[in-house]
Design a protein around this motif. Structure first.
Motif, short mmCIF file in Angstrom:
data_model
loop_
_atom_site.label_atom_id
_atom_site.label_comp_id
_atom_site.label_asym_id
_atom_site.label_seq_id
_atom_site.Cartn_x
_atom_site.Cartn_y
_atom_site.Cartn_z
N ASN A 2 0.83 -1.21 0.00
CA ASN A 2 0.00 0.00 0.00
C ASN A 2 0.86 1.26 0.00
O ASN A 2 2.03 1.24 0.37
N SER A 3 0.27 2.35 -0.42
CA SER A 3 1.03 3.59 -0.58
C SER A 3 1.49 4.16 0.75
O SER A 3 2.53 4.82 0.81
N GLN A 4 0.77 3.89 1.84
CA GLN A 4 1.22 4.38 3.15
C GLN A 4 2.54 3.71 3.54
O GLN A 4 3.46 4.37 4.01
N TYR A 6 4.71 2.35 1.48
CA TYR A 6 5.71 2.88 0.55
C TYR A 6 6.23 4.22 1.04
O TYR A 6 7.44 4.46 1.06
N ASN A 7 5.32 5.09 1.45
CA ASN A 7 5.72 6.42 1.95
C ASN A 7 6.57 6.31 3.20
O ASN A 7 7.54 7.05 3.37
#
Length: 117
Positions: A2-4, A6-7
């Motif tokens: 998920n992008s969270q 990744y961030n």
């Protein structure tokens, strides 16, 4: 992934690199003089890397998938190659030490490997 996550991984890596880069820039290498050659202001030439032993962790998998690290077949886990600071062994080593310390503070078993060229 998920992008969270990744961030979070991107922020962790970016900050570790920043801490390492600042440590490397803070070093004043002892100039190297080889008879018959110009003085090398960056000092001894060499390499450095940061090894994270458990390459199965999601952060490590993300580093490899992102091209920021590679599998370390010699030591196990993954390695982050320090490519900054020209060929300066001392600066690369300081960078790697600071970066590994930062990663250890965030729960990763990180080691430093240096080698003279």
């Amino acid at each position: 992934m998920n992008s969270q996550k990744y961030n979070e991984f991107h922020a962790l890596y970016t900050e570790a690199q920043r801490v390492g880069w600042e440590a490397g820039r803070a070093i004043t290498p002892r100039p190297m003089k080889v008879e018959g050659w110009p003085v090398v202001a960056d000092g001894l030439c060499g390499f450095a890397s940061v090894n994270i032993r458990d390459g199965r962790k999601p952060f490590c998998k993300w580093l490899v998938a992102s091209g920021l690290a590679s599998k370390d077949t010699y030591h196990g886990g993954i390695s982050i190659w320090i490519s900054d600071h020209n060929q300066s062994y001392e600066r690369k080593g300081a960078h790697a030490k600071a970066m590994a310390a930062y990663l250890r503070e965030h729960g990763y078993t990180a080691y430093v490997y240096t080698e003279l060229d």
